[in-house]
Design a protein around this motif. Structure first.
Motif, mmCIF file in Angstrom:
data_model
loop_
_atom_site.group_PDB
_atom_site.id
_atom_site.type_symbol
_atom_site.label_atom_id
_atom_site.label_comp_id
_atom_site.label_asym_id
_atom_site.label_seq_id
_atom_site.Cartn_x
_atom_site.Cartn_y
_atom_site.Cartn_z
ATOM 1 N N GLY A 102 6.679 12.344 -12.513
ATOM 2 C CA GLY A 102 6.641 11.595 -11.269
ATOM 3 C C GLY A 102 6.664 12.455 -10.025
ATOM 4 O O GLY A 102 6.934 11.965 -8.922
ATOM 5 N N GLU A 103 6.355 13.750 -10.163
ATOM 6 C CA GLU A 103 6.379 14.654 -9.011
ATOM 7 C C GLU A 103 5.118 14.527 -8.160
ATOM 8 O O GLU A 103 5.122 14.873 -6.980
ATOM 9 C CB GLU A 103 6.567 16.092 -9.486
ATOM 10 C CG GLU A 103 7.893 16.316 -10.205
ATOM 11 C CD GLU A 103 7.993 17.705 -10.792
ATOM 12 O OE1 GLU A 103 7.892 18.683 -10.024
ATOM 13 O OE2 GLU A 103 8.169 17.823 -12.033
ATOM 14 N N VAL A 104 4.035 14.072 -8.763
ATOM 15 C CA VAL A 104 2.811 13.756 -8.034
ATOM 16 C C VAL A 104 2.345 12.374 -8.484
ATOM 17 O O VAL A 104 2.745 11.886 -9.549
ATOM 18 C CB VAL A 104 1.697 14.805 -8.272
ATOM 19 C CG1 VAL A 104 2.117 16.181 -7.794
ATOM 20 C CG2 VAL A 104 1.296 14.833 -9.752
ATOM 21 N N THR A 105 1.501 11.747 -7.681
ATOM 22 C CA THR A 105 0.982 10.421 -7.994
ATOM 23 C C THR A 105 -0.411 10.546 -8.589
ATOM 24 O O THR A 105 -1.289 11.178 -7.998
ATOM 25 C CB THR A 105 0.925 9.551 -6.725
ATOM 26 O OG1 THR A 105 2.249 9.422 -6.196
ATOM 27 C CG2 THR A 105 0.374 8.173 -7.032
ATOM 28 N N HIS A 106 -0.594 9.958 -9.747
ATOM 29 C CA HIS A 106 -1.901 9.975 -10.395
ATOM 30 C C HIS A 106 -2.746 8.839 -9.813
ATOM 31 O O HIS A 106 -2.315 7.688 -9.780
ATOM 32 C CB HIS A 106 -1.734 9.787 -11.899
ATOM 33 C CG HIS A 106 -3.002 9.874 -12.672
ATOM 34 N ND1 HIS A 106 -3.805 8.780 -12.916
ATOM 35 C CD2 HIS A 106 -3.628 10.928 -13.249
ATOM 36 C CE1 HIS A 106 -4.857 9.155 -13.619
ATOM 37 N NE2 HIS A 106 -4.776 10.456 -13.840
ATOM 38 N N VAL A 107 -3.947 9.160 -9.359
ATOM 39 C CA VAL A 107 -4.813 8.193 -8.683
ATOM 40 C C VAL A 107 -6.107 8.035 -9.478
ATOM 41 O O VAL A 107 -6.700 9.027 -9.915
ATOM 42 C CB VAL A 107 -5.119 8.643 -7.239
ATOM 43 C CG1 VAL A 107 -6.083 7.678 -6.553
ATOM 44 C CG2 VAL A 107 -3.823 8.753 -6.440
ATOM 45 N N ILE A 108 -6.544 6.794 -9.647
ATOM 46 C CA ILE A 108 -7.771 6.468 -10.389
ATOM 47 C C ILE A 108 -8.750 5.790 -9.445
ATOM 48 O O ILE A 108 -8.355 5.073 -8.522
ATOM 49 C CB ILE A 108 -7.444 5.570 -11.592
ATOM 50 C CG1 ILE A 108 -6.610 6.360 -12.610
ATOM 51 C CG2 ILE A 108 -8.699 5.034 -12.262
ATOM 52 C CD1 ILE A 108 -6.088 5.543 -13.757
ATOM 53 N N GLU B 94 0.835 -1.199 0.000
ATOM 54 C CA GLU B 94 0.000 0.000 0.000
ATOM 55 C C GLU B 94 0.872 1.252 0.000
ATOM 56 O O GLU B 94 1.860 1.337 0.727
ATOM 57 C CB GLU B 94 -0.888 -0.014 1.250
ATOM 58 C CG GLU B 94 -2.047 0.962 1.198
ATOM 59 C CD GLU B 94 -2.995 0.757 2.367
ATOM 60 O OE1 GLU B 94 -4.195 0.559 2.124
ATOM 61 O OE2 GLU B 94 -2.519 0.772 3.511
ATOM 62 N N LEU B 95 0.531 2.209 -0.845
ATOM 63 C CA LEU B 95 1.275 3.460 -0.934
ATOM 64 C C LEU B 95 0.536 4.548 -0.168
ATOM 65 O O LEU B 95 -0.673 4.719 -0.328
ATOM 66 C CB LEU B 95 1.432 3.877 -2.402
ATOM 67 C CG LEU B 95 2.153 2.886 -3.321
ATOM 68 C CD1 LEU B 95 2.209 3.437 -4.745
ATOM 69 C CD2 LEU B 95 3.557 2.604 -2.820
ATOM 70 N N GLU B 96 1.270 5.294 0.654
ATOM 71 C CA GLU B 96 0.655 6.360 1.453
ATOM 72 C C GLU B 96 0.812 7.704 0.758
ATOM 73 O O GLU B 96 1.878 8.026 0.230
ATOM 74 C CB GLU B 96 1.278 6.403 2.843
ATOM 75 C CG GLU B 96 0.934 5.197 3.699
ATOM 76 C CD GLU B 96 1.268 5.411 5.172
ATOM 77 O OE1 GLU B 96 1.815 6.480 5.506
ATOM 78 O OE2 GLU B 96 0.971 4.507 5.974
ATOM 79 N N LEU B 97 -0.258 8.483 0.781
ATOM 80 C CA LEU B 97 -0.253 9.848 0.263
ATOM 81 C C LEU B 97 -0.750 10.780 1.355
ATOM 82 O O LEU B 97 -1.735 10.477 2.028
ATOM 83 C CB LEU B 97 -1.159 9.964 -0.968
ATOM 84 C CG LEU B 97 -0.739 9.172 -2.210
ATOM 85 C CD1 LEU B 97 -1.847 9.235 -3.266
ATOM 86 C CD2 LEU B 97 0.564 9.727 -2.773
ATOM 87 N N ASP B 98 -0.066 11.907 1.520
ATOM 88 C CA ASP B 98 -0.511 12.866 2.533
ATOM 89 C C ASP B 98 -1.786 13.577 2.089
ATOM 90 O O ASP B 98 -2.764 13.647 2.842
ATOM 91 C CB ASP B 98 0.598 13.894 2.810
ATOM 92 C CG ASP B 98 1.794 13.273 3.498
ATOM 93 O OD1 ASP B 98 1.587 12.471 4.434
ATOM 94 O OD2 ASP B 98 2.939 13.568 3.103
ATOM 95 N N VAL B 99 -1.768 14.116 0.866
ATOM 96 C CA VAL B 99 -2.929 14.871 0.376
ATOM 97 C C VAL B 99 -3.227 14.437 -1.063
ATOM 98 O O VAL B 99 -2.321 14.376 -1.902
ATOM 99 C CB VAL B 99 -2.681 16.395 0.407
ATOM 100 C CG1 VAL B 99 -3.950 17.143 -0.005
ATOM 101 C CG2 VAL B 99 -2.233 16.847 1.782
ATOM 102 N N TYR C 4 5.632 16.963 1.642
ATOM 103 C CA TYR C 4 4.405 16.171 1.608
ATOM 104 C C TYR C 4 4.378 15.293 0.350
ATOM 105 O O TYR C 4 4.863 15.691 -0.711
ATOM 106 C CB TYR C 4 3.171 17.071 1.570
ATOM 107 C CG TYR C 4 2.864 17.787 2.857
ATOM 108 C CD1 TYR C 4 1.837 17.342 3.686
ATOM 109 C CD2 TYR C 4 3.572 18.932 3.236
ATOM 110 C CE1 TYR C 4 1.535 18.008 4.866
ATOM 111 C CE2 TYR C 4 3.271 19.599 4.412
ATOM 112 C CZ TYR C 4 2.260 19.135 5.223
ATOM 113 O OH TYR C 4 1.959 19.790 6.388
ATOM 114 N N SER C 5 3.784 14.111 0.470
ATOM 115 C CA SER C 5 3.528 13.275 -0.707
ATOM 116 C C SER C 5 2.144 13.629 -1.238
ATOM 117 O O SER C 5 1.161 13.655 -0.494
ATOM 118 C CB SER C 5 3.611 11.800 -0.351
ATOM 119 O OG SER C 5 2.706 11.469 0.683
ATOM 120 N N ILE C 6 2.077 13.896 -2.546
ATOM 121 C CA ILE C 6 0.872 14.469 -3.150
ATOM 122 C C ILE C 6 0.342 13.544 -4.237
ATOM 123 O O ILE C 6 1.097 13.027 -5.062
ATOM 124 C CB ILE C 6 1.167 15.856 -3.761
ATOM 125 C CG1 ILE C 6 1.742 16.797 -2.702
ATOM 126 C CG2 ILE C 6 -0.094 16.439 -4.387
ATOM 127 C CD1 ILE C 6 0.811 17.074 -1.535
#
Length: 834
Positions: A535-541, A471-476, A504-506
C-alpha cells in the motif's frame, strides 16, 4: 519542427523503426500478436501489416485493399498476414475487423500449405465460418485442412452440424450429433449423455443413464454452491447433477448471497429436492468467495469441492476426484477439466479451446482448507489464488484431472464475461494474479494461513472490492513497463523513494509495450509488487474513473509508440515523458521512437500532449527538431541518485578468482552483437565467476541458447537486493552495443558507489574518465587480471570510482518535480490545439 522527419524521411524512419521492433519478436513468432492482444493495441497491427506487405502498407491501407480485393495474395507474406488476421479477429475493436480477418485468412492459408504452426489459423477460420453458419465454406476448409478434425474429439465438425445450431428437428441429425458429442466421454471410459424431452434449454435437459451396481463407500464430501438471483431451471439442473453423482456420500451446501425475496421459492424447492441439501440464506451480499467461506465453516465432509449454480457435473466427477485423493495422499487437492459451451451445447467459441481446467471444481481436504483460513473474500478471481496457495502450503501442486467431468455454461451476461476475451483478460485480474504469485513465492507456511481479522497480504484491485466513493488525488503517476526490471525501472523506483519521503502521493500504472514482447502474461517485478502490496503506492488501471492525477510521468517514450486502444477513465492531469534515449542513432540508423507518433498517441490516451523531459543535451537537440518548442522542457531531467545508499567496505577483491557482474538487461540491444564477443568479455569456461542481475532472457537470445553456461549465474530481483549484489562483485563489466552517451548510466553509477571497478569499452571514456578501466573485448580479461592480482592497485581504482559517484550525486530531482507540478496546466483546448 519535424524537419528531420518530413516527407520521405518520415516513411524511411518509420520503416526502420518497424524493422527494429519486428526483430524483437523472437524465434517463436507469436510474442508480438500475444502482446498486441494483451495490450489491446491497434498500433501494433501496423507492425504486422509492415511484415505482411514487405514494408509497403500500414494496417488501414492493407485492410482497405484486402476488403476491396485489390491486392494479390502472392504479393503478401502469408504467415505475417495470418498473424494480423488472428489479432484482428480476436480483438475486433474496429468496424469490419472480422470481415478483414476472414478475407486475409482466405488469402493466406492456401499459400501457407501444411507448414508447422498453421493449424491455429485454419482453426480460427473454422470458428468464424461456424459462427456465421457458412457451412459450405466450413466443409471446404475442413477438406483442405484435415487437421481441423484433430481438435478435441472433432468438436468443430460435430458442433457445426448441431441440430440446435441449425434449428433442425430431424431425428437423424440429432442422433449423428449426439454420437459425435459423446466421443469425449466414451473415449475416457465415462458414461455418455442424452437429452430428456421438453422445451427447456438443451443444457438443462442433460442427463445420463443411472449407474447401476454396488455404490462406492468412503468419506463424506461437501459440495459448496453459491447463488445470487439464480435462474430456477439452471439452479435446479446444477443441483440435480450433484444429487445424481455415483458417489452418494455427499452433502450439497447452497449459500444464497442475499437474493431478494422473489427468489426464496426456488431456494425452498431446492431444499426439498433431497435431504442431503442444506440451504443457507445470507442477509448481506458479500460476493462469491465470502459466501464460499460460509460453506467451508458449515462443511461436515472430509473433502470440500465446489460447483457454480449454472454448471452441470458428469455423474462420475466426484467419485473420480475422491478416488484420486485417496490414492495420492501427498496431493493437497485436485480439480477436473471443464467443457465450455452455450446453453445450446455448442462448444465453438472464436479463439478458445473448449477444454480447460475448472477452478470451481477444486477438491481439497477440509482440514487443510480450514488451516489456510478459506478463500480471500474478493468479489472475483480468488479461486485460482486458493489453488496456488494450497500448492505452496503443501509443497505439492494441485493435480489436474484432464477428463471432461463438468460442463460450464457460457452466458453473455456472466459475472466474469467482461473480464475475458481471447488473448486478453482485464488488467485487474492480472494485477491480482501478480500480487498473489509473488506472495506465494516468498511466504512461509505459517504466513500462508490467513485469519478473518488480518489485513490480506496481497493487493486486491478496487474492481474486486468496492471502488472509492470519492475521487482520490495523486501527485505523480509513474507509467512504465513494471514487469521488467532494468535501469529505467530502477531509476523510477529511486525517484518514487525520493518523492514518497517528501510526502508526495504516488501512483503507478503498467503498460504493455513492443520493446518487451512476451508470449505469456508477466508478473510485476518484485520491488514494484512489494510497493503495491504494502500500500505504499497506488496501483492505477486504465478504465478506473476515481483518480485525479496532477502529473502523469511516462518513464520511456517507447511506451507511447504502440499504445493500448481507448483512453484512460481518470483525470490524468499534465503529462510528461522522460526521454533518456535519442529518437534515433545516426551511426547505426537505429530508430528508438518517433516523437510525433508518441505525442499524438499520448494525447489520445491520456488526454493531453506530453511535455518532453530530455535527459541529455544530445537528446534535447534531436527533440528540438521534432516537437514544438513549447512541448520541450528547458531544464534537463535529473535522475535521482544517492551514492551513500550503495557504499560498502572493501579491503580486497572478494573471491579466489575475479567475480564479474553486469545487469542482464531488458533487450538484446544491451549486449554485444555476436556470441563470440559476449564469451570473450564474460568467459564461459569457469576461469572467472560471472554473475548477472535480473532475468537472463535477453542474453540467452543474444547467445542463441536456452540456458546459461554452467559458469554463469543470474539473480532475480526477488532473490537479492542490488546493494548485496554489488557487494558480491569485484568488477562491473558493462559492454552494450555502441550508442550515444553523455551522462553516466544508473547501473554503472550504482556499481561505482559500491566500490566495484567498472570495465567499459573505450568509447565510454569521455563520460567516466579515470573512474573506470577500459579495454576492447579481446583484452578485457587481461585488464581485469592486472587489477585483481594487485590489491593496492585494485583498492585505489575502487576508491576513484566511489569518489566519482559521490561527486555525481545530485539533489535537484525533487526541485524539478516541484516545478513540473506547479507549472500552469494548459486548458483542454490548448492541450489539443498543440
Amino acid at each position: 519542427m519535424d524537419s528531420v522527419l518530413e516527407g520521405h524521411n518520415q516513411i524511411t524512419f518509420r520503416s526502420r523503426l518497424f524493422q527494429v521492433y519486428l526483430k524483437m519478436d523472437g524465434a517463436s513468432g507469436i510474442a508480438l500478436e500475444r502482446t498486441a492482444l494483451r495490450a489491446e493495441s491497434l498500433h501494433m497491427r501496423d507492425l504486422l501489416a509492415h511484415a505482411a506487405t514487405h514494408g509497403t502498407l500500414n494496417f488501414t491501407e492493407l485492410k482497405g485493399r484486402v476488403l476491396a480485393e485489390t491486392v494479390s495474395g502472392y504479393s503478401l507474406e502469408p504467415r505475417a498476414l495470418g498473424r494480423l488476421a488472428y489479432v484482428s479477429a480476436l480483438h475486433e475493436a474496429e468496424d469490419k475487423d472480422l470481415e478483414f480477418a476472414v478475407a486475409a485468412l482466405e488469402l493466406a492459408l492456401p499459400r501457407m500449405g501444411r507448414q508447422k504452426g498453421t493449424q491455429r489459423f485454419s482453426k480460427l477460420l473454422a470458428d468464424i465460418y461456424a459462427e456465421n453458419r457458412e457451412l459450405g465454406k466450413f466443409d471446404a476448409l475442413v477438406e483442405a485442412h484435415p487437421s481441423i478434425k484433430s481438435h478435441y474429439y472433432s468438436y468443430l465438425t460435430v458442433d457445426s452440424r448441431s441440430p440446435f445450431l441449425l434449428n433442425s428437428s430431424e431425428a437423424h441429425a440429432y442422433e449423428n450429433w449426439l454420437d459425435g458429442f459423446n466421443r469425449q466421454f466414451i473415449r475416457n471410459d465415462l458414461i455418455p449423455v442424452y437429452l430428456t424431452e421438453g422445451e427447456a434449454a438443451p443444457f438443462n435437459r442433460l442427463t445420463t443413464l443411472r449407474i447401476e451396481g454396488p455404490q462406492p463407500e468412503g468419506p463424506l464430501v461437501t459440495v459448496i454452491m453459491t447463488s445470487f438471483k439464480p435462474e430456477r431451471a439452471d439452479l435446479l439442473q446444477s443441483a440435480r447433477s450433484i444429487m445424481e453423482q455415483s458417489w452418494k456420500n455427499l452433502e450439497l451446501l447452497v449459500i444464497d448471497d442475499a437474493s431478494p425475496a422473489d427468489y426464496q421459492p426456488v431456494l425452498d424447492e431446492l431444499e426439498e429436492m433431497d435431504p442431503r441439501i442444506r440451504v443457507f440464506r445470507l442477509e448481506t451480499n458479500g460476493g462469491t468467495y465470502a459466501a464460499r467461506n460460509v460453506g467451508v465453516a458449515h462443511a461436515r465432509g472430509e473433502f470440500i469441492t465446489g460447483q457454480d449454480a449454472d454448471d452441470w457435473s458428469h455423474p462420475q466427477r466426484i467419485q473420480t476426484q475422491v478416488n484420486h485423493l485417496l490414492r495420492n495422499s501427498h496431493r493437497p487437492g485436485n480439480q477436473v477439466y471443464t467443457v465450455n459451451m452455450t446453453e445450446d451445447l455448442v462448444r465453438i467459441r472464436r479463439g478458445y479451446s473448449p477444454f480447460i481446467p475448472s477452478a470451481p471444481t477444486l477438491m481439497v481436504r477440509t482440514s487443510i482448507m480450514l488451516e489456510l483460513g478459506g478463500y480471500i473474500p474478493a468479489r472475483k478471481a480468488t479461486d485460482n489464488e486458493m489453488r496456488h496457495r494450497l500448492g505452496a502450503y503443501a509443497g505439492a501442486s494441485v493435480y489436474q484431472i484432464s477428463e471432461p467431468l463438468i460442463f460450464m455454461r457460457i452466458l453473455p451476461n456472466s459475472l466474469s464475461r467482461s473480464d475475458f476475451r481471447p488473448g486478453w483478460q482485464h488488467p485487474a485480474r492480472r494485477a491480482l494474479w501478480s500480487s498473489y504469485r509473488r506472495w506465494h513465492e516468498r511466504a512461509s507456511r505459517q504466513e500462508l494461513q490467513l485469519s478473518p481479522t488480518q489485513e490480506y497480504p496481497i493487493y486486491i484491485p478496487p474492481r474486486f472490492t468496492s471502488p472509492p466513493e470519492e475521487e482520490l488525488e495523486l501527485d505523480v503517476l509513474f507509467v512504465a513497463d513494471w514487469c521488467e526490471y532494468g535501469k529505467t525501472q530502477a531509476a523510477a523506483l529511486e525517484e518514487i523513494r525520493v518523492l514518497r519521503r517528501a510526502g508526495y502521493s504516488i501512483g503507478i500504472m503498467h503498460l504493455e509495450n513492443a520493446v518487451h514482447l512476451s508470449e505469456y502474461a508477466r508478473t510485476y517485478s518484485h520491488p514494484v509488487q512489494e510497493l503495491i502490496s504494502n500500500g505504499e503506492v497506488t496501483h492505477v488501471i486504465q478504465d478506473e474513473t476515481f483518480y485525479k492525477v496532477k502529473l502523469t510521468l511516462v518513464r520511456s517514450p517507447e511506451l507511447l509508440q504502440f499504445m493500448p486502444h481507448g483512453t484512460v477513465g481518470f483525470n490524468a492531469g499534465k503529462t510528461a515523458v522522460v526521454a533518456e534515449k535519442l529518437p534515433w542513432e545516426a551511426a547505426s540508423f537505429h530508430v528508438n521512437y518517433l516523437p510525433s507518433d508518441c505525442a499524438h498517441n499520448a494525447a489520445n490516451f491520456f488526454g493531453a500532449r506530453p511535455l518532453w523531459l530530455a535527459q541529455t543535451d544530445a537528446v534535447k537537440a534531436q527533440l528540438h527538431d521534432m516537437v514544438p518548442g513549447d512541448e520541450l522542457n528547458d531544464a534537463p531531467y535529473v535522475v535521482a541518485f544517492d551514492a551513500e545508499r550503495w557504499r560498502t567496505r572493501r579491503i580486497r577483491p572478494r573471491g579466489r578468482q575475479p567475480i564479474l557482474g553486469r545487469w542482464a538487461g531488458e533487450s538484446t540491444a544491451l549486449w554485444p552483437n555476436s556470441p563470440e564477443e559476449i564469451e570473450a568479455i564474460w568467459p564461459t569456461h569457469g576461469e572467472v565467476d560471472v554473475r548477472f542481475y535480473g532475468a537472463p532472457t535477453a542474453v540467452l537470445q543474444a547467445l542463441g541458447q536456452k540456458r546459461l553456461p554452467p559458469a554463469w549465474i543470474s539473480f532475480g530481483e526477488q532473490e537479492i537486493t542490488r546493494k548485496t549484489y554489488y557487494r558480491s562483485l569485484d568488477f562491473f563489466v558493462h559492454y552494450p552495443q555502441r550508442h550515444t552517451i553523455e551522462k553516466p548510466e544508473l547501473p554503472v553509477l550504482e556499481a561505482l558507489g559500491a566500490g566495484c571497478i567498472p570495465v567499459l569499452p573505450p568509447w565510454m571514456k569521455d563520460v567516466y574518465g579515470d573512474a573506470a578501466i577500459y579495454a576492447d573485448p579481446p583484452q578485457v580479461q587481461e585488464a581485469i587480471n592486472q587489477y585483481w592480482n594487485e590489491t593496492e592497485r585494485y583498492l585505489a581504482q575502487s576508491q576513484r570510482g566511489v569518489e566519482f559517484a559521490t561527486q555525481y550525486q545530485k539533489s535537484g530531482y525533487r526541485e524539478l518535480m516541484d516545478d513540473l507540478l506547479t507549472a500552469k496546466e494548459p486548458t483542454p483546448e490548448e492541450a489539443m490545439a498543440r
